[in-house]
Scaffold this motif. Structure first.
Motif, short mmCIF file in Angstrom:
data_model
loop_
_atom_site.label_atom_id
_atom_site.label_comp_id
_atom_site.label_asym_id
_atom_site.label_seq_id
_atom_site.Cartn_x
_atom_site.Cartn_y
_atom_site.Cartn_z
N LYS A 29 45.88 5.78 -12.13
CA LYS A 29 45.84 4.39 -12.32
C LYS A 29 44.90 4.46 -13.91
O LYS A 29 45.22 3.80 -14.63
CB LYS A 29 44.84 4.25 -11.16
CG LYS A 29 46.05 3.85 -10.31
CD LYS A 29 45.14 2.86 -8.69
CE LYS A 29 46.21 3.00 -7.68
NZ LYS A 29 45.77 2.19 -6.82
N ALA A 30 43.55 5.58 -13.66
CA ALA A 30 42.92 5.05 -15.05
C ALA A 30 43.32 6.33 -15.75
O ALA A 30 41.93 6.60 -16.80
CB ALA A 30 41.27 4.14 -14.45
N ARG A 31 43.62 7.07 -15.51
CA ARG A 31 43.83 8.63 -16.71
C ARG A 31 44.98 8.44 -16.91
O ARG A 31 46.23 8.35 -16.51
CB ARG A 31 43.96 9.82 -15.31
CG ARG A 31 42.38 9.16 -14.80
CD ARG A 31 41.95 10.38 -13.49
NE ARG A 31 40.60 11.23 -13.11
CZ ARG A 31 40.37 10.18 -12.26
NH1 ARG A 31 41.20 9.33 -11.53
NH2 ARG A 31 39.10 10.34 -11.88
N MET A 32 45.20 9.59 -18.12
CA MET A 32 46.70 9.92 -18.93
C MET A 32 46.78 10.80 -18.16
O MET A 32 46.53 12.48 -17.99
CB MET A 32 46.15 10.65 -20.16
CG MET A 32 47.51 11.05 -21.15
SD MET A 32 47.03 11.30 -22.65
CE MET A 32 45.96 12.80 -22.63
N SER A 33 48.80 10.85 -17.18
CA SER A 33 49.22 11.65 -17.15
C SER A 33 50.03 11.96 -17.59
O SER A 33 50.40 12.34 -18.91
CB SER A 33 50.00 10.65 -16.17
OG SER A 33 50.99 9.82 -16.95
N TYR A 34 51.29 13.01 -16.82
CA TYR A 34 51.89 13.94 -17.64
C TYR A 34 53.22 13.22 -18.56
O TYR A 34 53.04 13.47 -19.74
CB TYR A 34 52.74 15.10 -17.20
CG TYR A 34 53.54 16.28 -17.30
CD1 TYR A 34 54.04 17.06 -18.07
CD2 TYR A 34 54.65 15.28 -17.47
CE1 TYR A 34 54.61 17.59 -18.29
CE2 TYR A 34 56.20 16.10 -17.59
CZ TYR A 34 55.76 16.84 -17.91
OH TYR A 34 56.57 17.48 -18.19
N ASP A 36 52.33 10.00 -19.26
CA ASP A 36 51.79 9.24 -20.46
C ASP A 36 51.86 10.60 -22.11
O ASP A 36 52.83 10.06 -23.13
CB ASP A 36 50.44 9.14 -20.36
CG ASP A 36 50.66 8.29 -19.17
OD1 ASP A 36 51.39 7.23 -18.81
OD2 ASP A 36 49.72 8.11 -18.33
N TYR A 37 51.25 11.51 -21.67
CA TYR A 37 51.35 12.61 -22.40
C TYR A 37 52.36 12.94 -23.86
O TYR A 37 52.57 12.43 -24.91
CB TYR A 37 50.32 13.43 -22.18
CG TYR A 37 49.94 14.58 -23.23
CD1 TYR A 37 49.17 14.31 -24.85
CD2 TYR A 37 50.74 16.17 -23.14
CE1 TYR A 37 49.24 15.70 -25.39
CE2 TYR A 37 50.79 16.71 -24.23
CZ TYR A 37 49.96 16.97 -24.68
OH TYR A 37 49.31 17.81 -26.52
N LEU A 38 53.61 12.71 -23.30
CA LEU A 38 54.88 13.38 -23.46
C LEU A 38 55.40 12.52 -23.68
O LEU A 38 56.41 12.76 -24.33
CB LEU A 38 55.64 14.71 -22.36
CG LEU A 38 54.62 15.84 -21.89
CD1 LEU A 38 55.57 16.22 -21.52
CD2 LEU A 38 54.72 16.48 -23.75
N GLY A 39 55.56 10.54 -23.34
CA GLY A 39 56.49 10.27 -24.47
C GLY A 39 57.61 9.83 -23.07
O GLY A 39 58.65 9.67 -23.58
N ILE A 40 57.33 10.50 -22.21
CA ILE A 40 58.74 10.80 -21.32
C ILE A 40 59.64 9.79 -21.20
O ILE A 40 60.65 9.50 -21.10
CB ILE A 40 58.09 11.50 -19.67
CG1 ILE A 40 57.62 13.01 -19.59
CG2 ILE A 40 59.39 11.47 -19.10
CD1 ILE A 40 58.67 13.50 -20.37
N ASP A 41 59.17 8.22 -20.79
CA ASP A 41 60.14 6.93 -20.45
C ASP A 41 60.60 7.16 -21.68
O ASP A 41 61.80 6.94 -21.58
CB ASP A 41 58.73 6.05 -20.28
CG ASP A 41 58.32 6.35 -18.23
OD1 ASP A 41 58.77 7.36 -17.85
OD2 ASP A 41 57.36 5.40 -18.69
#
Length: 290
Positions: A29-34, A36-41
């Motif tokens: 919730k308050a951390r960068m996920s995999y 997020d980092y890769l712009g997967i969405d």
């Protein structure tokens, strides 16, 4: 419980494994996920089929992933060229080896696309309109960067001033091959002066003096190891690049035969003509005269 042999927590096959009990982070919730980092969405939402044909998704993803690999190839080629210009040939060799492997990946992509039959492609081909792979500006930039500088191929990009600026800026720079030959000259090899002072925006023409300079390298590799290793890395890259072009031809012929391309090219005959283009011609000719 712990495994008495390893000292690690014992695994109970009857219980679901919970990695958080071993310290794995599970709350983002308050951390960068995999993602997020890769712009997967953004990447996974970039597929927009224009038909209901099942195989259009394959066609889109194959070309999108190829463009991602080409982006990395451009990144590595730019760094390799800069390294050669700065006399850091060993670093450039590593980057060029990576580019060759990138094109190995691009070659494998054709194997996936070849699972699509002519009937399946015909179901959505008309929806492509005039779009065609030969309009890929990244592919054009790769060709320009390594030395195949056909100015006629600027025209498909004239509708995009930003792309024209980028492509014409590339034509104004010495190509990868130009920088390699300049490095040979700095190493004391007899590269003809007219090659070193040529208009780098113009297409490369075969030069017998360059062939002879490479011949000196290959006749005594131990005395010219840096140039010898650079030569082989260039040949490795072009080898994989040629295979990619060949696989393109065979894939297109398998899927559409001798129809014209969606972008108006002559299709197979156009692609076969591209097979004749050599990026580093003297490096291939030198093998005959050794």
């Amino acid at each position: 419980m712990t495994d008495k042999t390893t000292g690690c927590p014992a695994h109970d096959p009857g219980k679901a494994y919970d990695p958080s009990k071993e310290g794995a982070q599970m709350d983002f919730k308050a951390r960068m996920s995999y993602g997020d980092y890769l712009g997967i969405d953004a990447i996974l939402s970039a597929q927009h089929p224009l038909s209901t044909a099942h195989d259009e998704m394959l066609f889109i993803i194959q070309h999108q992933t190829s463009e991602l690999w080409m982006k990395l190839a451009l990144y590595e080629l730019s760094a390799a060229r800069q390294a050669i210009a700065g006399d850091h040939t060993a670093e450039a060799s590593k980057m060029l080896a990576r580019v060759a492997r990138i094109f190995e990946q691009l070659n494998s992509a054709w194997d996936v696309l070849r699972t699509m039959t002519p009937s399946e492609y015909t179901a959505f081909r008309d929806d492509l309109g005039q779009s065609s792979g030969f309009q890929s500006w990244q592919y054009r930039l790769i060709e320009y960067a390594v030395g195949n500088r056909n100015k006629a191929m600027l025209r498909p990009h004239e509708h995009r001033p930003d792309l024209m600026e980028r492509l014409t800026a590339e034509l104004a720079r010495p190509s990868l091959y130009d920088e390699a030959l300049r490095r040979l000259a700095r190493l004391g090899l007899p590269v003809p002066p007219e090659v070193l002072t040529r208009d780098v925006s113009e297409p490369w023409t075969v030069n017998e003096g360059v062939t002879e300079a490479w011949a000196q390298v290959y006749r005594d590799p131990s005395a010219h190891w840096e140039a010898y290793e650079l030569a082989e890395k260039l040949v490795d890259f072009e080898d994989y690049f040629r295979r990619w072009r060949f696989n393109h031809v065979t894939t297109v012929e398998r899927v559409i035969g001798f129809k014209r391309g969606t972008g108006g090219t002559a299709g197979i005959s156009y692609l076969r003509r591209m097979l004749e283009v050599e990026l580093f011609p003297e490096l291939w000719r030198v093998r005959t005269i050794l």
